[in-house]
Design an enzyme around this catalytic site. Structure first.
Site: not given
Length: 692
Positions: A377, A411, A456-457, A459
């Site tokens: 796995d 974050e 701040i962006l 993503g």
């Protein structure tokens, strides 16, 4: 509410009248029938423990008093008779029953060998004890009693290991939430999960388990599905997406329509697969059984021929001829047989424990040395099972440290695992991360934050596109990271691209070394995962694994293992999660990581206490060495005795007047036992070929 572990019905814990405390845990039952069904294996093991203790105590006393005459009132042989007879017929009853079953099926197995051999020793010893003028010689009460005691001990260890398998199913059942919140007649009500019907509208809030399978009709959230799919990064769920029962809703509220309930849910199917794999696993044909199939008829034939030759051709008395018959059976019954397998397994499993490897019984040892294909796995086994920052690429005027700092600020208010990976990396780099003055999570895109004069962006590509930030100039770098199976996040400060951060589930230490060692041993290594193909292929490439199977659901994992077995291969499965349980149960040998879920550990036949995958190599090497010792022990257990069969049959009597001299029997039995034990103890010198 508690679920009945047998029938699956829910029982009110406060009102339940049938409860059982088993191994420190309380179970609730809806009926006495369910309780008795559940307790049956426990009772059988408890009774066998009592029988083993009973047989060992009386057997050892018989052995001791065979050499020490300290008991008054009766002749020593009579005391030996009184001590050994209960072991012969109470402890040995299962072997007599097994012999009768074997005779009905016209086969000879270990039960026949044990019953015939110990009965011959007991009958002859009884005749010597009570008719000394007719039958002169030594008694073998201790031999018969100890053979039965040791073989019962081996049976107990085997049953305990098998009993662990049912725990896997019980723990899987415990994963399902007991209650569900549904909308009935426009009102939210909480009901037992088994009352949820297909088509019901179900509501799940952050931190709650999803009760049944369904399709999202309202809301957005990230859902931790690692226990089912093996995917280490939570899956973003929006309207139209499927959700799986027993997974954990992490961030937002979801409303979904139930599509699969009861026995049709993914978790129920996993439980069913584990049960079927455990039941259908073919019993191993023990090497001793194979030998017994030929040895027992041969010995009985030799004894019978010996009797007939002496009585009809040699014109000997009936007592003389009968003595040769009994003598052949006694001398042929290897007293070391009861030690041959248990001692090697005891030392082998003990040596494994020293190396951090728990091996559940001889069955797994016997299969492990034959392994041809080993399936790993990915998440939590070859990899750490949690996202980590792997790449930081600065763009424009900002440094890598500034890129990480801006990302950590954005974050800091997020509960998303990718955000946690960012803040953890910043902490490791000892970067001070202030709180943002504004934070906004944008579903399906990323986050927007403000710190001082900076917006701040952080993503994905879509977030950048929506905010008019071009990514064409560094698209090649993004694709390169994605081809390596990494999740790529982009950061922009004041509407200008600032950097790229790559996050991935990183390899565990020694994963690559373990794979190379297994391949060096001539084993085929396969990567099996519920993760996406891009990530699976990237991990496989890094490890040198040539075959990677991705997006494989739990049920299909077991099917893959079954398919490999259908090709005639002996297959091992290495895993750590609930989603691996069906495959671990289906595999010839299931190897579970000790840091994994309880279900995986209970289902696995070999448990690696440490997270060092090199122990997979060590376990296989130890298995090969142990099985080699068992084969050697079986040889020595039979060799001495077979060598004296002609003497027992009377071949030396015409020339030298020797007929089963008790000295020969004593020498044969002692020598075989000493040889077997000494040979097993040599396993303590075992050392893995991998330097640690």
């Amino acid at each position: 509410m508690a679920k009945d572990p047998v029938c699956g019905m829910y029982v009110n814990e406060k009102e339940a009248t049938i409860t059982r405390l088993i191994r420190g845990r309380t179970y609730y039952f809806c009926s006495e029938t369910c309780a008795k069904t559940f307790e049956k294996p426990e009772i059988e093991i408890r009774n066998l423990k009592i029988l083993v203790a009973f047989s060992l105590i009386l057997g050892l006393l018989t052995f001791i008093f065979s050499f020490v005459t300290v008991i008054p009132f009766l002749h020593n042989n009579v005391w030996l008779f009184l001590l050994s007879t209960p072991v012969q017929f109470i402890g040995g009853w299962r072997f007599y029953k097994g012999t009768w079953d074997a005779i009905k099926q016209k086969i000879a197995n270990m039960d026949v060998l044990i019953a015939v051999g110990t009965s011959a020793a007991w009958i002859y010893s009884t005749l010597v004890t009570f008719f000394p003028k007719i039958f002169a010689g030594e008694v073998y009460f201790d031999t018969a009693a100890l053979i039965i005691a040791f073989i019962l001990l081996g049976k107990l260890l085997e049953d305990i290991a098998k009993g662990k398998a049912s725990e896997a199913v019980r723990k899987l059942m415990d994963l399902q939430p007991r209650m569900a919140k549904v909308i009935r007649e426009g009102v939210e009500v909480e009901i037992p999960v088994e009352q949820v019907e297909v088509g019901d509208m179900v509501i799940v809030r952050p931190g709650e388990k999803i009760p049944v399978d369904g399709k999202v009709i309202e809301g957005y959230s990230s859902v931790d599905e690692k226990m089912i799919t093996g995917e280490s990064i939570p899956d973003e769920k929006k309207v139209g997406d499927e959700v799986i029962g027993a997974t954990i809703n992490k961030t937002g509220m979801l409303k979904f329509k139930a599509t699969k309930v009861g026995a049709d849910t993914t978790l129920s199917q996993i439980i069913k697969l584990v049960e079927e794999a455990q039941i259908s696993r073919a019993p191993i044909q023990r090497l001793a059984d194979v030998i017994a199939a030929y040895f027992v008829p041969a010995v009985i034939a030799i004894g019978t021929i010996s009797f007939l030759l002496w009585y009809f051709i040699g014109r000997a008395s009936f007592i003389f001829a009968f003595t040769t018959f009994i003598a052949v059976l006694i001398i042929a019954c290897p007293c070391a047989l009861g030690l041959a397998t248990p001692t090697a397994i005891l030392v082998g499993t003990g040596k494994g424990a020293e190396n951090g490897i728990l091996i559940k019984g001889g069955e797994n040892l016997e299969k492990a040395y034959k392994i041809q294909t080993i399936v790993f796995d990915k998440t939590g086994t070859l990899t750490k099972g949690e996202p980590s920052v792997t790449d930081i690429i600065a763009i424009g005027e900002h440094s890598e440290k500034e890129v990480l700092k801006f990302a950590a600020i954005a974050e800091k208010g997020s509960e998303h695992p990718l955000g946690e990976a960012i803040t953890k990396k910043a902490k490791e780099e000892k970067i001070e991360v202030p709180n943002p003055t504004h934070f906004e999570a944008i579903p399906g895109q990323g986050v927007k934050a403000r710190y001082g004069e900076k917006e701040i962006l952080f993503g994905n590509r879509h977030l950048m596109e929506v905010n008019g930030i071009p990514t064409e100039n560094f698209e090649e770098k993004i694709r390169a990271l994605e081809e390596e199976g990494k999740t790529v996040m982009l950061i922009a400060v004041n509407k200008k691209a600032a950097g790229i951060i790559g996050v991935a589930d990183t390899l565990k230490e020694y994963s690559e070394e373990a794979v190379k060692q297994l391949q060096k041993m001539g084993l085929e290594v396969i990567l099996l995962t519920g993760d996406n193909p891009r990530t699976a292929n990237a991990i496989a490439k890094n490890l040198g694994i040539k075959r990677a199977l991705a997006e494989v659901l739990p049920g299909d994992k077991a099917k893959v293992i079954k398919g490999l077995q259908g090709e005639g291969k002996v297959v091992a499965m290495v895993g750590d999660g609930i989603n691996d349980a069906p495959a671990l149960a289906q595999a010839d040998v299931g190897v579970a990581i000790g840091s994994g879920t309880d279900v995986a550990i209970e289902t696995g036949g070999i448990i690696l206490i440490k997270e060092d995958l090199r122990d997979v190599v060590t376990a296989i090497q130890l298995s090969k060495r142990t099985m080699s010792k068992i084969k050697q022990n079986l040889f020595w257990a039979f060799f001495y005795n077979i060598a004296f069969i002609p003497i027992a049959a009377g071949i030396l009597y015409p020339l030298f007047g020797i007929l089963l001299n008790p000295v020969f029997a004593a020498i044969a039995m002692a020598a075989s036992s000493v040889t077997v034990v000494t040979n097993s103890l040599l396993l303590r010198r075992f050392a893995s070929s991998i330097g640690k």
